[in-house]
Design a protein around this motif. Structure first.
Motif, PDB file in Angstrom:
ATOM      1  N   MET A   1      46.323  44.254  31.725  1.00  0.00           N
ATOM      2  CA  MET A   1      45.069  44.054  32.437  1.00  0.00           C
ATOM      3  C   MET A   1      43.914  44.291  31.482  1.00  0.00           C
ATOM      4  O   MET A   1      43.414  45.393  31.329  1.00  0.00           O
ATOM      5  N   THR A   2      43.510  43.225  30.786  1.00  0.00           N
ATOM      6  CA  THR A   2      42.497  43.372  29.747  1.00  0.00           C
ATOM      7  C   THR A   2      41.323  42.426  29.956  1.00  0.00           C
ATOM      8  O   THR A   2      40.671  42.018  29.005  1.00  0.00           O
ATOM      9  N   GLY A   3      41.030  42.083  31.197  1.00  0.00           N
ATOM     10  CA  GLY A   3      39.948  41.145  31.471  1.00  0.00           C
ATOM     11  C   GLY A   3      38.588  41.643  31.058  1.00  0.00           C
ATOM     12  O   GLY A   3      37.663  40.856  30.885  1.00  0.00           O
ATOM     13  N   LEU A   4      38.441  42.957  30.892  1.00  0.00           N
ATOM     14  CA  LEU A   4      37.161  43.537  30.497  1.00  0.00           C
ATOM     15  C   LEU A   4      37.197  44.072  29.066  1.00  0.00           C
ATOM     16  O   LEU A   4      36.313  44.832  28.676  1.00  0.00           O
ATOM     17  N   ALA A   5      38.187  43.670  28.306  1.00  0.00           N
ATOM     18  CA  ALA A   5      38.308  44.136  26.926  1.00  0.00           C
ATOM     19  C   ALA A   5      37.065  43.779  26.129  1.00  0.00           C
ATOM     20  O   ALA A   5      36.527  42.676  26.242  1.00  0.00           O
ATOM     21  N   GLY A   6      36.583  44.732  25.336  1.00  0.00           N
ATOM     22  CA  GLY A   6      35.412  44.519  24.524  1.00  0.00           C
ATOM     23  C   GLY A   6      34.101  44.777  25.235  1.00  0.00           C
ATOM     24  O   GLY A   6      33.032  44.695  24.626  1.00  0.00           O
ATOM     25  N   LYS A   7      34.165  45.124  26.510  1.00  0.00           N
ATOM     26  CA  LYS A   7      32.953  45.401  27.285  1.00  0.00           C
ATOM     27  C   LYS A   7      32.798  46.907  27.498  1.00  0.00           C
ATOM     28  O   LYS A   7      33.782  47.644  27.569  1.00  0.00           O
ATOM     29  N   THR A   8      31.546  47.324  27.608  1.00  0.00           N
ATOM     30  CA  THR A   8      31.226  48.720  27.886  1.00  0.00           C
ATOM     31  C   THR A   8      30.574  48.806  29.257  1.00  0.00           C
ATOM     32  O   THR A   8      29.684  48.009  29.580  1.00  0.00           O
ATOM     33  N   ALA A   9      31.017  49.767  30.054  1.00  0.00           N
ATOM     34  CA  ALA A   9      30.508  49.933  31.417  1.00  0.00           C
ATOM     35  C   ALA A   9      29.964  51.337  31.603  1.00  0.00           C
ATOM     36  O   ALA A   9      30.581  52.315  31.179  1.00  0.00           O
ATOM     37  N   LEU A  10      28.807  51.434  32.243  1.00  0.00           N
ATOM     38  CA  LEU A  10      28.257  52.717  32.666  1.00  0.00           C
ATOM     39  C   LEU A  10      28.440  52.828  34.170  1.00  0.00           C
ATOM     40  O   LEU A  10      27.983  51.960  34.917  1.00  0.00           O
ATOM     41  N   VAL A  11      29.107  53.897  34.601  1.00  0.00           N
ATOM     42  CA  VAL A  11      29.318  54.146  36.027  1.00  0.00           C
ATOM     43  C   VAL A  11      28.667  55.475  36.368  1.00  0.00           C
ATOM     44  O   VAL A  11      29.063  56.524  35.849  1.00  0.00           O
ATOM     45  N   THR A  12      27.667  55.450  37.223  1.00  0.00           N
ATOM     46  CA  THR A  12      27.015  56.701  37.610  1.00  0.00           C
ATOM     47  C   THR A  12      27.773  57.347  38.756  1.00  0.00           C
ATOM     48  O   THR A  12      28.422  56.676  39.561  1.00  0.00           O
ATOM     49  N   GLY A  13      27.685  58.665  38.813  1.00  0.00           N
ATOM     50  CA  GLY A  13      28.405  59.401  39.853  1.00  0.00           C
ATOM     51  C   GLY A  13      29.895  59.174  39.774  1.00  0.00           C
ATOM     52  O   GLY A  13      30.568  58.979  40.790  1.00  0.00           O
ATOM     53  N   ALA A  14      30.425  59.227  38.552  1.00  0.00           N
ATOM     54  CA  ALA A  14      31.804  58.790  38.319  1.00  0.00           C
ATOM     55  C   ALA A  14      32.835  59.900  38.361  1.00  0.00           C
ATOM     56  O   ALA A  14      34.019  59.634  38.157  1.00  0.00           O
ATOM     57  N   THR A  15      32.424  61.135  38.603  1.00  0.00           N
ATOM     58  CA  THR A  15      33.393  62.226  38.492  1.00  0.00           C
ATOM     59  C   THR A  15      34.108  62.535  39.798  1.00  0.00           C
ATOM     60  O   THR A  15      34.900  63.469  39.853  1.00  0.00           O
ATOM     61  N   ALA A  16      33.848  61.769  40.856  1.00  0.00           N
ATOM     62  CA  ALA A  16      34.542  62.003  42.128  1.00  0.00           C
ATOM     63  C   ALA A  16      34.425  60.752  42.987  1.00  0.00           C
ATOM     64  O   ALA A  16      33.583  59.879  42.747  1.00  0.00           O
ATOM     65  N   GLY A  17      35.269  60.665  43.994  1.00  0.00           N
ATOM     66  CA  GLY A  17      35.155  59.648  45.026  1.00  0.00           C
ATOM     67  C   GLY A  17      35.180  58.217  44.531  1.00  0.00           C
ATOM     68  O   GLY A  17      35.963  57.832  43.662  1.00  0.00           O
ATOM     69  N   ILE A  18      34.271  57.400  45.072  1.00  0.00           N
ATOM     70  CA  ILE A  18      34.222  55.981  44.741  1.00  0.00           C
ATOM     71  C   ILE A  18      33.955  55.790  43.248  1.00  0.00           C
ATOM     72  O   ILE A  18      34.583  54.945  42.600  1.00  0.00           O
ATOM     73  N   GLY A  19      33.035  56.559  42.685  1.00  0.00           N
ATOM     74  CA  GLY A  19      32.716  56.411  41.270  1.00  0.00           C
ATOM     75  C   GLY A  19      33.907  56.654  40.371  1.00  0.00           C
ATOM     76  O   GLY A  19      34.106  55.941  39.377  1.00  0.00           O
ATOM     77  N   GLN A  20      34.699  57.653  40.692  1.00  0.00           N
ATOM     78  CA  GLN A  20      35.892  57.942  39.894  1.00  0.00           C
ATOM     79  C   GLN A  20      36.875  56.784  39.980  1.00  0.00           C
ATOM     80  O   GLN A  20      37.472  56.381  38.971  1.00  0.00           O
ATOM     81  N   ALA A  21      37.058  56.249  41.183  1.00  0.00           N
ATOM     82  CA  ALA A  21      37.969  55.114  41.354  1.00  0.00           C
ATOM     83  C   ALA A  21      37.472  53.901  40.585  1.00  0.00           C
ATOM     84  O   ALA A  21      38.256  53.179  39.956  1.00  0.00           O
ATOM     85  N   VAL A  22      36.162  53.655  40.608  1.00  0.00           N
ATOM     86  CA  VAL A  22      35.584  52.523  39.879  1.00  0.00           C
ATOM     87  C   VAL A  22      35.764  52.699  38.377  1.00  0.00           C
ATOM     88  O   VAL A  22      36.201  51.775  37.671  1.00  0.00           O
ATOM     89  N   ALA A  23      35.427  53.870  37.863  1.00  0.00           N
ATOM     90  CA  ALA A  23      35.556  54.124  36.427  1.00  0.00           C
ATOM     91  C   ALA A  23      36.995  53.928  35.961  1.00  0.00           C
ATOM     92  O   ALA A  23      37.253  53.310  34.917  1.00  0.00           O
ATOM     93  N   THR A  24      37.924  54.443  36.731  1.00  0.00           N
ATOM     94  CA  THR A  24      39.346  54.318  36.373  1.00  0.00           C
ATOM     95  C   THR A  24      39.792  52.862  36.403  1.00  0.00           C
ATOM     96  O   THR A  24      40.492  52.390  35.505  1.00  0.00           O
ATOM     97  N   ARG A  25      39.350  52.138  37.435  1.00  0.00           N
ATOM     98  CA  ARG A  25      39.751  50.731  37.563  1.00  0.00           C
ATOM     99  C   ARG A  25      39.194  49.892  36.415  1.00  0.00           C
ATOM    100  O   ARG A  25      39.898  49.057  35.848  1.00  0.00           O
ATOM    101  N   LEU A  26      37.932  50.111  36.059  1.00  0.00           N
ATOM    102  CA  LEU A  26      37.354  49.340  34.963  1.00  0.00           C
ATOM    103  C   LEU A  26      38.031  49.658  33.636  1.00  0.00           C
ATOM    104  O   LEU A  26      38.273  48.763  32.818  1.00  0.00           O
ATOM    105  N   ALA A  27      38.345  50.935  33.425  1.00  0.00           N
ATOM    106  CA  ALA A  27      39.050  51.322  32.195  1.00  0.00           C
ATOM    107  C   ALA A  27      40.444  50.714  32.155  1.00  0.00           C
ATOM    108  O   ALA A  27      40.904  50.259  31.097  1.00  0.00           O
ATOM    109  N   ASP A  28      41.117  50.698  33.294  1.00  0.00           N
ATOM    110  CA  ASP A  28      42.453  50.094  33.358  1.00  0.00           C
ATOM    111  C   ASP A  28      42.418  48.626  32.976  1.00  0.00           C
ATOM    112  O   ASP A  28      43.413  48.075  32.491  1.00  0.00           O
ATOM    113  N   HIS A  29      41.271  47.981  33.203  1.00  0.00           N
ATOM    114  CA  HIS A  29      41.148  46.551  32.898  1.00  0.00           C
ATOM    115  C   HIS A  29      40.473  46.294  31.554  1.00  0.00           C
ATOM    116  O   HIS A  29      40.030  45.181  31.288  1.00  0.00           O
TER     117      HIS A  29
END
Length: 247
Positions: A1-29
């Motif tokens: 899952m490398t569709g976002l390879a080479g991209k940098t993402a800033l996720v605010t409020g990422a240490t819990a809840g929805i933000g944590q899930a988003v940060a993890t999902r984007l990193a996984d991709h």
């Protein structure tokens, strides 16, 4: 899952809840994720967890209620291709019991901070000819209730900004969309859900509260090229509204 390879993402409020899930999902991709939060310990734990899954992340602490801290966050994040404005505060109280400080806090974190981050980071996306911004909003912006007016107003303002930014930057290769989340089970909402008991599961047509990962999947879609023609949309992710009419 490398569709976002080479991209940098800033996720605010990422240490819990929805933000944590988003940060993890984007990193996984494949994205390198700038994890924002206020708690350095939780930030380090998430960065470590992402690394353990083969992803890349770094943590930047900032208090989004302080304008100068938001500017520092943007500077330390550097050039980003994806911005997810997820951080938010909600204090659900009747209007007479809502202080001016509470109103200011809602507007500062839920509305002004995203405005500042877009103002700081969107020009770089425009210069590079690509970018995606997702604002995590709430169905409270459109579904009224007897409490939480300050929260709802701050999210309604964010929805309006989403549409304006989509128009302002859309011609330069930058897409801006929103996700209006319904009730979701997170550490922050757990006390409210516990107090409501099984009743909260009946507020949606799906008959259950959402999971953070279900919101993260929609955010992922909106930042990937699969959604290249989606711009200025605020996608409702709430399990379906349940009619209050009998039968």
């Amino acid at each position: 899952m490398t569709g976002l390879a080479g991209k940098t993402a800033l996720v605010t409020g990422a240490t819990a809840g929805i933000g944590q899930a988003v940060a993890t999902r984007l990193a996984d991709h494949g994205a390198e994720v700038v994890v924002h939060g206020r708690d350095s310990r939780r930030g380090a734990e998430l960065v470590s967890a992402i690394a353990g899954r083969g992803g890349r992340a770094r943590f930047v602490a900032a208090d989004l209620s302080v304008a100068g801290d938001v500017e520092r966050l943007a500077a330390e994040a550097g050039e980003v291709d994806i911005l997810v404005n997820n951080a938010g505060v909600y204090e659900l109280a009747p209007t007479p019991e809502t202080s001016a400080d509470s109103v200011d806090r809602h507007l500062a974190i839920n509305t002004r901070a995203p405005f500042q981050l877009v103002a700081a980071l969107a020009p770089g996306m425009v210069e590079r000819g690509h970018g995606a911004i997702v604002n995590v909003s709430s169905t409270a912006a459109t579904s009224v209730a007897p409490i939480g007016a300050a929260y709802a107003a701050s999210k309604a303002a964010l929805d309006t900004l989403t549409r304006y930014w989509a128009t302002e930057f859309g011609g330069a290769g930058l897409r801006v969309n929103g996700v209006a989340s319904g009730p979701v089970r997170t550490p922050g909402t757990e006390p409210l859900l516990a107090a409501a008991g099984d009743a909260m599961d009946q507020v949606t047509a799906r008959g259950r509260i959402g999971d953070p990962e279900e919101i993260a999947d929609v955010v992922l879609f909106l930042v990937e090229e699969h959604s290249s023609y989606v711009n200025g949309a605020v996608v409702a992710v709430h399990g379906g509204e349940r009619s209050l009419l009998p039968g």
